[in-house]
Write an enzyme that holds these catalytic residues in place. Structure first.
Site, PDB file in Angstrom:
ATOM      1  N   CYS A 130      10.249  20.574 -11.513  1.00 33.36           N
ATOM      2  CA  CYS A 130      11.388  20.485 -10.587  1.00 33.36           C
ATOM      3  C   CYS A 130      12.174  21.792 -10.582  1.00 33.36           C
ATOM      4  O   CYS A 130      12.447  22.358 -11.636  1.00 33.36           O
ATOM      5  CB  CYS A 130      12.281  19.335 -11.049  1.00 33.36           C
ATOM      6  SG  CYS A 130      13.846  19.233 -10.192  1.00 33.36           S
ATOM      7  N   CYS A 156      15.757  20.950 -12.463  1.00 32.95           N
ATOM      8  CA  CYS A 156      15.934  20.593 -13.877  1.00 32.95           C
ATOM      9  C   CYS A 156      14.689  20.833 -14.731  1.00 32.95           C
ATOM     10  O   CYS A 156      14.691  20.448 -15.907  1.00 32.95           O
ATOM     11  CB  CYS A 156      16.336  19.119 -13.968  1.00 32.95           C
ATOM     12  SG  CYS A 156      14.954  17.990 -13.715  1.00 32.95           S
ATOM     13  N   ASN A 188      -8.386 -12.820   3.928  1.00 27.57           N
ATOM     14  CA  ASN A 188      -8.966 -12.196   2.751  1.00 27.57           C
ATOM     15  C   ASN A 188     -10.483 -12.400   2.783  1.00 27.57           C
ATOM     16  O   ASN A 188     -10.953 -13.368   3.384  1.00 27.57           O
ATOM     17  CB  ASN A 188      -8.384 -12.833   1.473  1.00 27.57           C
ATOM     18  CG  ASN A 188      -8.542 -11.942   0.256  1.00 27.57           C
ATOM     19  OD1 ASN A 188      -9.629 -11.540  -0.078  1.00 27.57           O
ATOM     20  ND2 ASN A 188      -7.428 -11.642  -0.397  1.00 27.57           N
ATOM     21  N   THR A 223      -4.475  -9.020   0.125  1.00 25.24           N
ATOM     22  CA  THR A 223      -3.844  -8.903  -1.188  1.00 25.24           C
ATOM     23  C   THR A 223      -4.286 -10.049  -2.103  1.00 25.24           C
ATOM     24  O   THR A 223      -4.472 -11.179  -1.637  1.00 25.24           O
ATOM     25  CB  THR A 223      -2.302  -8.854  -1.097  1.00 25.24           C
ATOM     26  OG1 THR A 223      -1.751  -8.699  -2.406  1.00 25.24           O
ATOM     27  CG2 THR A 223      -1.717 -10.096  -0.438  1.00 25.24           C
ATOM     28  N   HIS A 234       5.929  -0.552  -2.570  1.00 23.40           N
ATOM     29  CA  HIS A 234       5.472   0.190  -3.755  1.00 23.40           C
ATOM     30  C   HIS A 234       5.457   1.698  -3.530  1.00 23.40           C
ATOM     31  O   HIS A 234       4.793   2.438  -4.272  1.00 23.40           O
ATOM     32  CB  HIS A 234       4.078  -0.309  -4.184  1.00 23.40           C
ATOM     33  CG  HIS A 234       4.081  -1.760  -4.577  1.00 23.40           C
ATOM     34  ND1 HIS A 234       2.935  -2.506  -4.653  1.00 23.40           N
ATOM     35  CD2 HIS A 234       5.083  -2.600  -4.902  1.00 23.40           C
ATOM     36  CE1 HIS A 234       3.239  -3.750  -5.007  1.00 23.40           C
ATOM     37  NE2 HIS A 234       4.534  -3.834  -5.163  1.00 23.40           N
ATOM     38  N   ASN A 240       0.827  -1.208   0.000  1.00 27.17           N
ATOM     39  CA  ASN A 240       0.000   0.000   0.000  1.00 27.17           C
ATOM     40  C   ASN A 240       0.860   1.256   0.000  1.00 27.17           C
ATOM     41  O   ASN A 240       1.919   1.291   0.625  1.00 27.17           O
ATOM     42  CB  ASN A 240      -0.953  -0.010   1.197  1.00 27.17           C
ATOM     43  CG  ASN A 240      -1.885  -1.196   1.142  1.00 27.17           C
ATOM     44  OD1 ASN A 240      -2.012  -1.856   0.107  1.00 27.17           O
ATOM     45  ND2 ASN A 240      -2.516  -1.499   2.257  1.00 27.17           N
TER      46      ASN A 240
END
Ligand code: APR
Length: 254
Positions: free
Chosen positions: A154, A157, A220, A195, A124, A107
């Site tokens: 940014c 850059c 689950n 999951t 992740h 998550n």
């Protein structure tokens, strides 16, 4: 709660009570009861309404940065408005019952941390963190960025800023994946919650744990890929089953 589930809860509590090292892997399902949509649930899952490749990939971001930015700002607002649920809190409390608990999550929300969990390994990334898509420089979100039709640029850059999440086709953060892998190899019990088990390398972790002798528990609302090989399966919402497991733990354990 049906008898089968009650029995599975007692079994899960018994193996956790005897464990010293526990590793936990969570997915979108543990945040579902907090009102944060999952990805693949029929009808309610994000990917049943949106194209994952269009919204969660480098190619999608290059093709339409405004669409992707708007979508993540919408999701960020949803996460910020959400509160941890009893499932998140039960996992935070479980850490006090065992010698070592490693909490690994797919998550990108911060509900585990807001529930009191320490050192959560985010495989992740984080939806509330930002960096330049070109040079990687960190970026702090300004209020006006939230309604903007394009991502901010940014300051180093002029590249577009993106959310700190891992998109499809991108590598996971090395150090975090290594730590998660070691926790899976060393744990006595590997608890999986919420999951579908379709995304790798996260879905490999319970397999690694079982191969190293750990007991795998799957939580689950419906049978998932890991419930096919898990040692104990709890079919019910994590916001109800995880607190029930915690309540079934003998007070003196750990
Ligand atoms: N309690 C427990 N499980 C639940 C609940 C609940 N209240 N509600 C739904 N679930 C289960 C569903 O049955 C499903 O198996 O949670 C699972 C959610 O699966 P996905 O939507 O596929 O989410 P997840 O497994 O976390 O996805 C993995 O895919 O889209 C990418 O990067 C994204 O991290 C995500 C990864």
């Amino acid at each position: 709660m049906n008898e089968v589930l009650q029995h599975a809860i007692a079994q899960a509590a018994a193996v956790l009570a005897g464990a010293s090292r526990v590793a936990v892997l969570t997915g979108a399902g543990v945040s579902a009861e907090s009102g944060v949509a999952t990805f693949r649930d029929a009808q309610t899952g994000l990917w049943s309404h949106f194209d994952a490749q269009q919204l969660a990939s480098q190619a999608g971001f290059s093709a339409d940065p405004g669409l992707v930015w708007g979508w993540y700002m919408h999701r960020l607002a949803m996460v910020e408005a959400a509160q941890p649920n009893p499932g998140h809190r039960a996992l935070a409390a479980l850490a006090g019952h065992v010698q070592t608990l490693t909490l690994i999550t797919q998550n990108v929300d911060d509900l585990h941390e807001r529930a009191g969990s320490q050192r959560v390994l985010h495989l992740h990334g984080h939806i509330g963190r930002f960096h330049c898509n070109e040079c990687g420089a960190s970026y702090y979100l300004r209020p006006e960025d939230r309604q903007a039709s394009l991502p901010p640029v940014c300051h180093l850059c002029n590249g577009y800023v993106r959310p700190g999440v891992v998109w499809f086709g991108e590598m996971l953060p090395d150090r975090i994946l290594d730590e998660a892998w070691q926790a899976a190899e060393r744990c006595d019990v590997f608890l999986v919650a919420g999951t579908s088990g379709v995304v790798y390398p996260a879905a490999q972790l319970p397999v690694v744990a079982q191969r190293h002798g750990a007991c795998v528990i799957d939580v689950n609302t419906e049978p998932s890929l890991q419930s096919e090989y898990a040692d104990i399966v709890l079919l019910g919402p994590s916001g109800e089953t995880l607190p029930a497991v915690l309540a079934a733990l003998p007070a003196q354990s750990g």
